[in-house]
Design a protein around this motif. Sequence first.
Motif: not given
Length: 256
Positions: A183-185, A247-251
């Motif tokens: 999952s991508v977040h 995969l967390i892509i959240d600044g």
Amino acid sequence: MDRLKNLVGIVTGGALGIGRATCLLFAHEGAVVAVTDVLDTEGAQLVREINSSGGVAEYWHLDVTREAEVQDVFSKIRNRFGKIDVLVNNAGISGANKPTHEVTEQEWDKLMAVNVKGVFFCTKHAIPYMKAAHRGSIINLSSIYGLVGAADAPPYHASKGAVRLMAKNDALLYAADNIRVNSVHPGFIWTPMVENFAKQSAAGEKDFRKMISAKHPLGHIGEPNDIAWGIVYLASEEAKFVTGSELIIDGGYTAQ
Ligand SMILES: NC(=O)c1ccc[n+]([C@@H]2O[C@H](COP(=O)([O-])OP(=O)(O)OC[C@H]3O[C@@H](n4cnc5c(N)ncnc54)[C@H](O)[C@@H]3O)[C@@H](O)[C@H]2O)c1
């Protein structure tokens, strides 16, 4: 340029936003791209853009809430391109933004049909092709809203929590078939979804953007490619040992 060479990828909700950016990067990295959406004009336009810049893409109308349509379109994509290596479960809607006690059953069901049942249908009908080929990568678009609460959009939070765990469970179910599921977040990404959200906000579009930017330690909202590059990674052989992960892509949003 060749991170996805010889791979065939399906992107649901591929006409706009994160889906669109993913289709463009997939093509740039050498994948054959099946762009699917309910927005036929935008989908066809994107395919023209990809093909005229040297990529290979084709468009199919696909409403992910309709199982028969999912089965039929996936079978056509498989027949057209010979295989399905990658499925990006990206189609999603933000739904009702009001407290839980005010959400209607209809609002709840409408969102779940796209964000959860759609992921189920697409995964269900991609798996047989991937099992037969003994390879595959499935990527579910969850969200920071699938990890933490934010005191808004209850059905959306529930749906993103669901697809996070569906990825983990499917990762276990199909690991022996060499099918990876992750999952991508994303944090807030400036796409038509968030733009519409901003336009409807009491603060107004400009102040909404400022307010949301401030919630991300890096100080700004993300852009579609920030997420699309993560999806490219999970689709590629570079991630061959990555399954059941998020995969967390959240600044930095969820690091606080
Ligand atoms: N933008 C963000 O800040 C953000 C953050 C976290 C997660 N996400 C998730 O990323 C995904 C993409 O979001 P986005 O911001 O690009 O959204 P968007 O609204 O900009 O684009 C979504 C696309 O999905 C399509 N779609 C909607 N219903 C569909 C259906 N029933 N069948 C097929 N396609 C359908 C739309 O036509 C559109 O092209 C969604 O799952 C969303 O929940 C977005």
